[in-house]
Design an enzyme around this catalytic site. Structure first.
Site, PDB file in Angstrom:
ATOM      1  N   HIS A 175       0.200  -0.992  -0.189  1.00 44.97           N
ATOM      2  CA  HIS A 175      -0.554  -0.219  -0.371  1.00 44.97           C
ATOM      3  C   HIS A 175       0.385   1.397   0.349  1.00 44.97           C
ATOM      4  O   HIS A 175       1.881   0.978   0.888  1.00 44.97           O
ATOM      5  CB  HIS A 175      -0.825   0.316   1.252  1.00 44.97           C
ATOM      6  N   HIS A 214      -6.502   9.723  -1.182  1.00 43.22           N
ATOM      7  CA  HIS A 214      -7.552  10.547   0.161  1.00 43.22           C
ATOM      8  C   HIS A 214      -6.403  10.877   1.856  1.00 43.22           C
ATOM      9  O   HIS A 214      -7.473  12.157   2.485  1.00 43.22           O
ATOM     10  CB  HIS A 214      -7.746   8.700   1.420  1.00 43.22           C
ATOM     11  N   ASP A 218      -8.187   2.154   1.380  1.00 41.49           N
ATOM     12  CA  ASP A 218      -8.267   2.604   1.666  1.00 41.49           C
ATOM     13  C   ASP A 218      -8.180   3.740   1.522  1.00 41.49           C
ATOM     14  O   ASP A 218      -8.640   5.406   2.711  1.00 41.49           O
ATOM     15  CB  ASP A 218      -6.479   3.609   2.075  1.00 41.49           C
ATOM     16  N   ASP A 241       1.000   5.204   0.353  1.00 37.11           N
ATOM     17  CA  ASP A 241       0.498   6.628  -0.045  1.00 37.11           C
ATOM     18  C   ASP A 241       1.684   7.966  -0.375  1.00 37.11           C
ATOM     19  O   ASP A 241       2.877   7.581   0.485  1.00 37.11           O
ATOM     20  CB  ASP A 241       0.033   7.155   1.630  1.00 37.11           C
TER      21      ASP A 241
END
Length: 874
Positions: free
Chosen positions: A14, A333, A126, A16
């Site tokens: 994941h 997000h 997410d 970010d």
């Protein structure tokens, strides 16, 4: 060994791009991580695939600094081992514009195709909530599977697998990440990871017996552990369950069947995973800037560039791809949510501002080229007015003119345009013109900047026309004669053809709709309350102090003009300086808020501007719309169409007993409009950059902004337990700065779904563009090499029954245009008469032809359709 339970483990990381670290920091980590992943995919046949978090930007970031690995990447993508897309970035679904989400999928899929293949799964591990319309967005790109984590509970569905159906009927087979995306959290021994998987299978969250369990084999910014393949082989011989490294397709093939339940819902509930509804109003300054840029790009610039392309100005594909991608890099997000450290939020804001500057300059230069090309050889001075919507419209617009006279007239064809002065100020022409010597002796004259309102009728559909500017001598008819008259009174009324607004001496505002007879007393109220939350979540203090703003003495004035009238009201309240004072019921801060009510000639809406300089910390300001609405119900827009919501009473009644991760406070996202219905019709609130409202029993409250001082805090009233994010202070999030807000109240009759709210808000936000082709130009550019007509209309769709989502040049064919339409009504809508002179096809989100479009082609209720128009056969 039990063979009836199996863990399907999808290898992934994941990613970010930014959070408590910057994009620059994550790029360094990405280089090391990608090099290891590529080597393992090439050398280990037991590793079936690796998912790059569903976002193609990871490859873009990596190959921008390691371009020599391009062919390695292509080979792995083509072989199905490196899974890329379908998103460009992991976009937020709640506060990002629906058209931006379509572009996110479009660029993610286009980039993935360039490398060889698209991962045809709508993977959103997410996102802080899932839109009810996500299935339709995915199906617009021919994606029929979805995997997500946050937002669902048994009140929506008792299964972790289901068919998710959007309001238009689009369906995707869906799997919920019951255990999140972190099966392999941290660089731990494999036995520890497998123990965790075994425990989750044995003590699963979701009720009911199941045999198949989906796990994501990875974690935040985590590399792949080389020993995983061998550890899985050994586990299948020694542990109680079965384990398989697999793709999403493998999991869906083994687990789905025809008996899956059908679900129709948005996913905004935090039973098993925190949903963070507070991000809708965190860092309003970033939200507003992003909204401004989205409106600029979609509602103004793209239609302008499409018209200019038709007339001979080459479409700037490279600049627009750069602008869209840079904007979408701020749509993840965390990024657009504002739940980052202050330093990262500053980078997010700077990135959006950079897009704004690029897009504004592209717009200005394009307008200048069109203005010059359409007035070649003509005497006099002109203002070009561009209407970005594909239907003729009347509009009241503001012009900015710099002239060496105090007086002027505007001519539209053979008619003098009705005009109202806003201001006229003397300026130093040498300070605002790039090369004043080009003015000759005129540079020594007195120059004035005029701001005026003009009323125009019949603007060309998706086109423009030129107005002639006449400089008048001081003794001639002047714009100053049209200045509005300002008075201060204790009780004030303003009125136009459709509405009447009354303001009493206490600052209470009443609104009357003259044709329907609807009336609202005390229609708006400003309320201040505490915010004990963090960048993720609003949380009311345990013992809050709610404060209403009251009107200042002699602080109501009215300005009445021939085109528009305004009432200015100054409110004030004594507020606690912070949470400590609020707990002690002390108020030491004076906070003033100015509200300007505007009523334009011919308008069916009351414009509201709110201005303040925030003086307090740890608080939230809401504008309550008191409409005598149907109890605790609202209708709001979402990425496509409208959604009806209640007060979440069923979820609120069980969240504490069931130990949810967070309270389902009825705080909801919107794109730009929310409405309450009454027995006669209702009242809609349209907003420009405000993304949150709260549902109360007797009102709908628009959250103007909230101010708080930490990225994350533990043990909140509405979110008990651990903190989210980091415990870092974030003083920038207190928003101690001037803030302004723009809204409009629009009464309607009948149902909100049949009131054309999406069309109205599109028109309100699609302000016509203007350029005074005079002396003030920021840059000198070469004259256009093409000639354009003095007035022009590209394409006309007639009176709109559906909303226009986008008008743009086709990505793969500069001779075709794409128009996306949205039907927010309860019934299907036919296209009806198509634009003359064009051949029309229906297209998907990739702008690829699906079939002919005819007058009988329908747009389903709450649905979208893409049209591709060309004057040539494909």
């Amino acid at each position: 060994m039990s063979m009836n339970k199996k863990a399907y483990i999808v290898p992934h990381t994941h990613w970010d791009r930014e959070w408590y670290f910057s994009t620059e920091e994550s790029q360094v980590l990405l280089v090391f991580t990608m090099q290891q992943i590529l080597e393992q995919l090439e050398s280990d046949d037991g590793l079936p695939c690796f998912v790059l978090d569903g976002q193609s930007v990871m490859l873009e970031d990596y190959l921008s600094v390691v371009p020599e690995d391009t062919e390695r990447v292509k080979a792995l993508v083509e072989s199905g081992k490196l899974l890329v897309g379908p998103w460009y970035t992991q976009t937020d679904q709640c506060v990002v514009h629906g058209e931006s989400q379509i572009r996110n999928l479009m660029w993610g899929c286009r980039d993935a195709e360039r490398f060889g293949a698209i991962m045809k799964v709508g993977y959103v591990p997410d996102s802080f909530g899932q839109s009810e319309q996500l299935p339709q967005l995915l199906q617009h790109f021919n994606i029929d599977k979805c995997v997500f984590w946050r937002g669902i509970w048994e009140g929506i569905c008792s299964n972790t697998e289901f068919v998710w159906r959007a309001p238009d009927g689009s369906e995707v087979t869906t799997a919920v990440l019951e255990f999140g995306y972190s099966a392999f959290q941290g660089m731990k021994p494999m036995d520890t990871h497998l123990d965790g998987i075994d425990q989750k299978i044995a003590e699963r969250f979701w009720p009911g017996e199941r045999e198949h369990f989906l796990f994501m084999g990875g974690h935040d910014q985590k590399p792949w552990q080389r020993e995983t393949v061998e550890a899985i082989k050994y586990a299948n011989e020694s542990r109680p369950y079965q384990y398989q490294l697999c793709t999403f397709e493998d999991y869906f093939t083994q687990t789905t069947n025809d008996s899956l339940p059908v679900v129709e819902s948005e996913m905004l509930y935090g039973k098993y995973s925190r949903i963070h509804r507070g991000i809708y109003s965190t860092r309003y300054d970033i939200k507003k800037l992003n909204s401004d840029v989205e409106n600029l790009m979609v509602n103004q610039l793209e239609p302008l560039l499409t018209v200019a392309n038709e007339l001979g100005l080459k479409y700037p594909y490279g600049l627009m791809e750069k602008n869209w991608k840079q904007l979408m890099q701020s749509h993840a997000h965390d990024s657009i949510g504002g739940c980052n450290t202050d330093s990262v939020n500053r980078q997010v804001k700077a990135r959006i501002q950079a897009v704004r500057e690029n897009a504004e300059r592209l717009q200005a230069i394009t307008l200048k080229q069109l203005a010059d090309a359409s007035t070649k050889g003509k005497e006099g001075e002109y203002v070009l007015v561009f209407n970005p919507l594909p239907y003729s419209r009347n509009a009241q617009i503001e012009l900015d003119l710099v002239l060496p006279t105090r007086n002027l007239a505007i001519h539209d064809g053979g008619q003098i345009v009705e005009m109202q002065s806003i201001s006229c100020k003397q300026v130093d022409i040498n300070a605002i013109v790039q090369d004043p010597t080009t003015l000759g002796d005129e540079r020594f004259r007195s120059w004035y900047r005029h701001r005026v309102w003009v009323s125009l009728e019949g603007l060309p559909a998706c086109g423009y026309r030129n107005l002639r500017v006449e400089r008048l001598a001081d003794g001639d008819i002047t714009t100053n004669a049209c200045l509005p008259q300002t008075t201060e009174e204790t009780s004030i009324s303003i009125v136009n053809e459709a509405m009447k607004v009354d303001v009493d001496k206490y600052g209470r505002v009443s609104l009357s709709c003259l044709d329907s007879g609807q009336h609202w007393d005390d229609v708006i109220t400003l309320i201040d309350g505490g915010d004990d939350g963090d960048n993720y979540d609003f949380s009311e203090p345990h013992d809050d102090l709610k404060i209403s703003y009251e009107v200042l003495e002699d602080a109501i004035s009215v300005s009445e003009g021939r085109l528009r009238s305004e009432v200015r009201i100054s409110y004030q309240a004594m507020l606690p300086a912070d949470l400590t004072e609020r707990a002690a019921k002390q108020c030491s801060v004076t906070q003033r808020i100015d509200v300007i009510l505007g009523l334009a000639k011919g308008s069916r809406g009351l414009e509201i501007s709110v201005e303040l300089d925030n003086q307090a910390n740890d608080h939230r300001v809401q504008l309550h719309i008191n409409g005598d609405f149907a109890r605790a119900q609202s209708v709001a827009d979402q990425p496509i169409g409208l959604i009806k919501r209640g007060d979440d009473a069923s979820a609120l009644s069980v969240w504490q007993a069931q130990e949810w991760t967070s309270c389902p406070v009825p705080i909801f996202p919107m794109q730009s409009v929310v409405a309450g219905e009454t027995t006669k019709g209702g009242l809609a609130v349209m907003t420009d950059g405000i993304r949150e409202y709260q549902q109360y029993d007797d009102s709908i409250a628009i959250t103007l902004f909230r101010a708080m001082g930490f990225v994350g805090k533990p043990d909140l009233k509405y979110r008990p337990g651990r903190l989210s994010g980091l415990p870092d202070a974030s003083p920038d999030s207190q928003l101690r700065q001037p803030l302004s807000f723009r809204l409009i109240l629009c009464p309607f009759s009948g149902s909100a779904f049949d009131a054309g709210l999406c069309q109205q808000v599109k028109e309100w936000l699609s302000t016509p563009l203007t350029l005074h082709n005079g002396v003030v130009q920021r840059f000198m550019i070469a004259p256009p090499v093409f000639t354009a007509p003095e007035a022009f209309s590209l394409v006309a769709l007639g009176t709109p029954e559906v909303a226009v989502s986008a008008i743009k040049v086709c990505e793969d064919d500069a001779n075709s245009i794409v128009i996306r339409l949205m039907n927010a009504g309860k019934g299907e809508a036919k296209l009806g008469q198509l634009p003359s002179g064009w051949k029309a096809w229906q297209v998907d989100g990739m702008e690829r032809v699906m079939g002919d479009a005819t007058t009988d082609t329908t747009i389903p209720a709450q649905g979208i359709i893409g049209l591709r128009l060309s004057k040539e056969s494909l």
